[in-house]
Design a protein around this motif. Structure first.
Motif, PDB file in Angstrom:
ATOM      1  N   ARG A   2      -6.154  40.462  21.279  1.00  0.00           N
ATOM      2  CA  ARG A   2      -7.175  41.459  20.985  1.00  0.00           C
ATOM      3  C   ARG A   2      -8.509  41.087  21.631  1.00  0.00           C
ATOM      4  NH1 ARG A   2      -8.111  43.184  14.874  1.00  0.00           N
ATOM      5  NH2 ARG A   2      -9.516  41.419  14.823  1.00  0.00           N
ATOM      6  N   ALA A   3      -8.808  39.797  21.676  1.00  0.00           N
ATOM      7  CA  ALA A   3     -10.056  39.349  22.291  1.00  0.00           C
ATOM      8  C   ALA A   3     -10.064  39.658  23.791  1.00  0.00           C
ATOM      9  CB  ALA A   3     -10.257  37.864  22.062  1.00  0.00           C
ATOM     10  N   LYS A   4      -8.915  39.485  24.447  1.00  0.00           N
ATOM     11  CA  LYS A   4      -8.831  39.795  25.882  1.00  0.00           C
ATOM     12  C   LYS A   4      -9.042  41.283  26.132  1.00  0.00           C
ATOM     13  CE  LYS A   4      -5.865  36.037  27.392  1.00  0.00           C
ATOM     14  NZ  LYS A   4      -4.605  35.668  28.021  1.00  0.00           N
ATOM     15  N   THR A   6     -10.666  43.388  24.220  1.00  0.00           N
ATOM     16  CA  THR A   6     -12.073  43.677  23.957  1.00  0.00           C
ATOM     17  C   THR A   6     -12.943  43.256  25.132  1.00  0.00           C
ATOM     18  OG1 THR A   6     -11.701  43.388  21.596  1.00  0.00           O
ATOM     19  CG2 THR A   6     -13.987  43.253  22.362  1.00  0.00           C
ATOM     20  N   TYR A   7     -12.665  42.081  25.686  1.00  0.00           N
ATOM     21  CA  TYR A   7     -13.448  41.591  26.822  1.00  0.00           C
ATOM     22  C   TYR A   7     -13.291  42.514  28.030  1.00  0.00           C
ATOM     23  CZ  TYR A   7     -15.614  38.373  30.095  1.00  0.00           C
ATOM     24  OH  TYR A   7     -16.450  37.807  31.019  1.00  0.00           O
ATOM     25  N   THR A  10     -15.087  45.850  27.415  1.00  0.00           N
ATOM     26  CA  THR A  10     -16.529  45.644  27.531  1.00  0.00           C
ATOM     27  C   THR A  10     -16.940  45.487  28.991  1.00  0.00           C
ATOM     28  OG1 THR A  10     -16.556  44.585  25.372  1.00  0.00           O
ATOM     29  CG2 THR A  10     -18.465  44.209  26.783  1.00  0.00           C
ATOM     30  N   ASN A  57     -19.792  34.749  33.279  1.00  0.00           N
ATOM     31  CA  ASN A  57     -19.086  34.713  31.994  1.00  0.00           C
ATOM     32  C   ASN A  57     -17.583  34.803  32.177  1.00  0.00           C
ATOM     33  OD1 ASN A  57     -20.952  34.288  29.905  1.00  0.00           O
ATOM     34  ND2 ASN A  57     -21.735  36.348  30.177  1.00  0.00           N
ATOM     35  N   THR A  58     -17.153  35.640  33.112  1.00  0.00           N
ATOM     36  CA  THR A  58     -15.715  35.766  33.372  1.00  0.00           C
ATOM     37  C   THR A  58     -15.157  34.455  33.904  1.00  0.00           C
ATOM     38  OG1 THR A  58     -15.973  38.131  33.785  1.00  0.00           O
ATOM     39  CG2 THR A  58     -13.971  37.096  34.615  1.00  0.00           C
ATOM     40  N   VAL A  61     -14.876  32.036  30.924  1.00  0.00           N
ATOM     41  CA  VAL A  61     -13.760  32.375  30.043  1.00  0.00           C
ATOM     42  C   VAL A  61     -12.430  31.985  30.689  1.00  0.00           C
ATOM     43  CG1 VAL A  61     -12.505  34.316  29.013  1.00  0.00           C
ATOM     44  CG2 VAL A  61     -14.974  34.165  28.765  1.00  0.00           C
ATOM     45  N   ASN A  65      -9.959  29.221  29.144  1.00  0.00           N
ATOM     46  CA  ASN A  65      -8.578  29.590  28.812  1.00  0.00           C
ATOM     47  C   ASN A  65      -7.578  28.710  29.550  1.00  0.00           C
ATOM     48  OD1 ASN A  65      -9.262  31.582  26.986  1.00  0.00           O
ATOM     49  ND2 ASN A  65      -9.148  33.240  28.473  1.00  0.00           N
ATOM     50  N   GLN A 124     -17.841  25.915  17.366  1.00  0.00           N
ATOM     51  CA  GLN A 124     -17.640  27.354  17.158  1.00  0.00           C
ATOM     52  C   GLN A 124     -17.263  27.642  15.701  1.00  0.00           C
ATOM     53  OE1 GLN A 124     -18.352  29.636  19.522  1.00  0.00           O
ATOM     54  NE2 GLN A 124     -18.060  31.183  17.973  1.00  0.00           N
ATOM     55  N   THR A 129     -22.738  28.585  18.228  1.00  0.00           N
ATOM     56  CA  THR A 129     -22.246  29.076  19.514  1.00  0.00           C
ATOM     57  C   THR A 129     -22.932  28.437  20.714  1.00  0.00           C
ATOM     58  OG1 THR A 129     -21.624  31.143  18.458  1.00  0.00           O
ATOM     59  CG2 THR A 129     -21.777  31.169  20.850  1.00  0.00           C
TER      60      THR A 129
END
Length: 175
Positions: A2-4, A6-7, A10, A57-58, A61, A65, A124, A129
């Motif tokens: 779900r986080a992926k 959402t990212y 966005t 940011n990408t 991430v 990951n 975290q 953060t």
């Protein structure tokens, strides 16, 4: 997963916004007066900064990951041992206890990216953060500086001295 999603959603919305704002900047420049050209250039700066920020940011991430996947393959991902409130939030005292262990582990092995990764997760969990991000950046830098094992049968010598990452975040501080 779900986080992926959402990212990605966005990021797509931001790119659409950058295109929209950029097209307005071009229209202002095409108008041709001193004020509209000045405003048009100023408007084009905003999407440029946004694209740069989104790209950085990408990259962050993706690298984080990749470290998580490597640590998972080694069986070294931190286990979720945190107590939770009835609403599902992490208990602060539990997060502080885990953080203290992770901090000690990192102080004992300051050049191990795995320790820094686990410390980032602890930050975290403790809802810090900015420090979590700095600890993850340190883990990424240490991982990049770690010499990779040579494939079997390759007898070539190492290619020189290992560079050390910056020591800006070498000593973790408490929450």
């Amino acid at each position: 997963m779900r986080a992926k999603i959402t990212y990605v959603v966005t990021a797509v919305v931001l790119v659409f916004y950058f295109v929209l704002v950029g097209s307005r900047g071009v229209l202002l420049i095409e108008h041709g007066t001193l004020i509209t050209v000045t405003f048009g250039i100023a408007v084009l700066v905003l999407p440029a900064i946004g694209v740069w920020f989104l790209w950085k940011n990408t990259q962050f991430v993706r690298r984080a990951n990749a470290l998580a996947a490597e640590l998972d393959a080694e069986g070294g991902l931190p286990v979720d041992e945190l107590l939770r409130t009835p609403s599902g939030r992490i208990d602060r005292d539990s997060a502080d206890a885990v953080f203290a262990r992770r901090r000690e582990e990192t102080e004992d092995a300051p050049d191990d990216w795995r320790c820094w990764f686990r410390l980032a997760v602890a930050y975290q969990d403790a809802r810090d953060t900015p420090r979590a991000r700095k600890a993850m950046q340190r883990a990424i830098a240490l991982h990049a500086a770690t010499p990779k094992p040579s494939p079997p049968g390759d007898h070539s010598s190492p290619s020189g001295e290992q560079s050390s990452p910056s020591d800006d975040h070498s000593s973790p501080s408490g929450v």
